[in-house]
Scaffold this active site. Structure first.
Site, mmCIF file in Angstrom:
data_model
loop_
_atom_site.group_PDB
_atom_site.id
_atom_site.type_symbol
_atom_site.label_atom_id
_atom_site.label_comp_id
_atom_site.label_asym_id
_atom_site.label_seq_id
_atom_site.Cartn_x
_atom_site.Cartn_y
_atom_site.Cartn_z
ATOM 1 C CD GLN A 100 -16.733 -1.468 -7.306
ATOM 2 O OE1 GLN A 100 -16.539 -2.649 -7.094
ATOM 3 N NE2 GLN A 100 -17.146 -1.034 -8.492
ATOM 4 C CG HIS A 137 -14.038 -1.480 -2.038
ATOM 5 N ND1 HIS A 137 -13.980 -2.010 -3.300
ATOM 6 C CD2 HIS A 137 -15.194 -1.945 -1.501
ATOM 7 C CE1 HIS A 137 -15.049 -2.766 -3.517
ATOM 8 N NE2 HIS A 137 -15.805 -2.734 -2.452
ATOM 9 C CE1 TYR A 155 -4.083 -1.745 -0.373
ATOM 10 C CE2 TYR A 155 -2.968 -3.325 1.067
ATOM 11 C CZ TYR A 155 -3.995 -3.015 0.187
ATOM 12 O OH TYR A 155 -4.930 -3.975 -0.150
ATOM 13 C CB SER A 192 -15.242 -6.598 -13.750
ATOM 14 O OG SER A 192 -14.896 -6.786 -12.391
ATOM 15 C CB VAL A 207 -8.398 2.644 -2.353
ATOM 16 C CG1 VAL A 207 -9.388 1.571 -1.890
ATOM 17 C CG2 VAL A 207 -7.295 2.002 -3.197
HETATM 18 N N1 APR Z 1 -12.212 3.028 -19.130
HETATM 19 C C1 APR Z 1 -13.280 2.422 -18.535
HETATM 20 N N2 APR Z 1 -13.274 1.149 -18.110
HETATM 21 C C2 APR Z 1 -12.149 0.432 -18.302
HETATM 22 C C3 APR Z 1 -10.995 0.984 -18.911
HETATM 23 C C4 APR Z 1 -11.065 2.332 -19.334
HETATM 24 N N3 APR Z 1 -10.029 2.942 -19.938
HETATM 25 N N4 APR Z 1 -10.045 0.014 -18.956
HETATM 26 C C5 APR Z 1 -10.574 -1.096 -18.389
HETATM 27 N N5 APR Z 1 -11.848 -0.843 -18.002
HETATM 28 C C6 APR Z 1 -12.817 -1.749 -17.355
HETATM 29 C C7 APR Z 1 -12.593 -3.221 -17.599
HETATM 30 O O1 APR Z 1 -13.125 -3.598 -18.872
HETATM 31 C C8 APR Z 1 -13.343 -3.849 -16.429
HETATM 32 O O2 APR Z 1 -14.716 -4.030 -16.727
HETATM 33 O O3 APR Z 1 -12.719 -1.589 -15.963
HETATM 34 C C9 APR Z 1 -13.196 -2.770 -15.327
HETATM 35 C C10 APR Z 1 -12.211 -3.123 -14.236
HETATM 36 O O4 APR Z 1 -12.673 -4.235 -13.513
HETATM 37 P P1 APR Z 1 -11.875 -4.784 -12.246
HETATM 38 O O5 APR Z 1 -10.424 -4.835 -12.536
HETATM 39 O O6 APR Z 1 -12.544 -6.028 -11.802
HETATM 40 O O7 APR Z 1 -12.059 -3.605 -11.134
HETATM 41 P P2 APR Z 1 -13.292 -3.310 -10.188
HETATM 42 O O8 APR Z 1 -14.578 -3.753 -10.781
HETATM 43 O O9 APR Z 1 -13.167 -1.892 -9.773
HETATM 44 O O10 APR Z 1 -12.955 -4.223 -8.941
HETATM 45 C C11 APR Z 1 -13.784 -4.154 -7.820
HETATM 46 O O11 APR Z 1 -12.366 -5.594 -6.568
HETATM 47 O O12 APR Z 1 -10.264 -6.276 -6.076
HETATM 48 C C12 APR Z 1 -11.310 -5.538 -5.638
HETATM 49 O O13 APR Z 1 -11.392 -3.929 -4.013
HETATM 50 C C13 APR Z 1 -11.012 -4.115 -5.353
HETATM 51 O O14 APR Z 1 -12.421 -2.192 -5.660
HETATM 52 C C14 APR Z 1 -11.913 -3.370 -6.277
HETATM 53 C C15 APR Z 1 -13.025 -4.355 -6.544
#
Ligand code: APR
Length: 233
Positions: A86, A104, A53, A177, A88
């Site tokens: 979500q 989060h 972190y 996602s 940080v």
């Molecule tokens: N613009 C918009 N969306 C994008 C871009 C972009 N340039 N690049 C990627 N993405 C999308 C991906 O297609 C995907 O759907 O962002 C999403 C990221 O998904 P994750 O990596 O799963 O992140 P997130 O949904 O925020 O995760 C949720 O999981 O690990 C934990 O606590 C952590 O807050 C996080 C939570």
């Protein structure tokens, strides 16, 4: 003014240079989630987690809000905007969003290891304090820990977020996602008559039958398109 509620995820900050979690090469490919994002991982290897972190925090000093974050600020002229994130990082705040709910936790804050949710021991770090060391103590004498909601921990801000989502006229999902609950479940609290938009360059399974206006673009371009669409309606 209509209420517009945003649910943002890691994709919101991708164009600022912060990695997402689940895309190829994402953070969870490089660092095992059990090690750096669970209370058990922290109990086992606190030093490694604190270092992880510290690195994330240091990165905050190198990145800037992108056009997507800024576009959401622009929307405040026309709408009552609440950003439920979500993420940080502090990029929504630095762009100028006036109402941000962090589900989060926040990288810029630390708390007690013994009693992480106790607001008495939550402290905002100044940039020169971003490097937390083993032995740095919270107000209750326990090791300072990152103010991050790890897997398996309660998400206290979800109730506040639900309250805003239930009053939404427009709900916008950006860059998540929709894999992680309870955040992804917020969609179920959106009133039936509200319009829902989703901005993401990839298809997202929202686990919902509701009609959704999909903008298949990255955050910067996507928010621009959203602003144009909302102007027309
Ligand atoms: N613009 C918009 N969306 C994008 C871009 C972009 N340039 N690049 C990627 N993405 C999308 C991906 O297609 C995907 O759907 O962002 C999403 C990221 O998904 P994750 O990596 O799963 O992140 P997130 O949904 O925020 O995760 C949720 O999981 O690990 C934990 O606590 C952590 O807050 C996080 C939570």
């Amino acid at each position: 003014m209509k209420n517009l509620v945003v649910l943002s995820g890691a994709g919101m900050s991708a164009e600022s240079g912060i990695s997402t979690f689940r895309d190829a090469g994402g953070l969870w490919d490089k660092y095992p989630v059990e090690q750096v994002a669970t209370p058990e991982g922290y109990a086992r290897q606190p030093e490694l987690v604190i270092r992880f972190y510290n690195e994330r925090r240091k990165q905050l000093l190198e990145v800037e809000p992108n056009e997507g974050h800024k576009g959401l600020v622009e929307l405040e002229k026309e709408f009552n905007v609440t950003v439920v994130t979500q993420n940080v990082d502090n990029l929504h705040e630095r762009a100028g969003s006036s109402h941000v709910i962090h589900l989060h936790g926040e990288l810029t804050k630390v708390c007690s290891s013994r009693d992480p949710q106790n607001p008495r021991y939550v402290k905002e770090l100044r940039p020169e304090e971003y490097e937390v060391k083993m032995g740095d103590k919270a107000g209750d004498g326990s090791q300072l820990r990152p103010f991050i909601v790890w897997f398996g921990e309660p998400v206290p801000e979800i109730e506040t977020a639900i309250g805003y989502v239930e009053q939404a006229d427009i709900f916008v999902i950006i860059g998540t996602s929709m894999n992680v609950y309870p955040a992804a479940g917020l969609l179920h609290y959106v009133p039936a008559e509200a319009e829902i938009y989703l901005i993401d360059p990839k298809p997202v399974d929202t686990h919902s039958m509701r009609p959704i206006h999909v903008i298949r673009k990255g955050a910067s371009e996507g928010v621009r398109e959203l602003i144009e669409k909302l102007k027309r309606d």
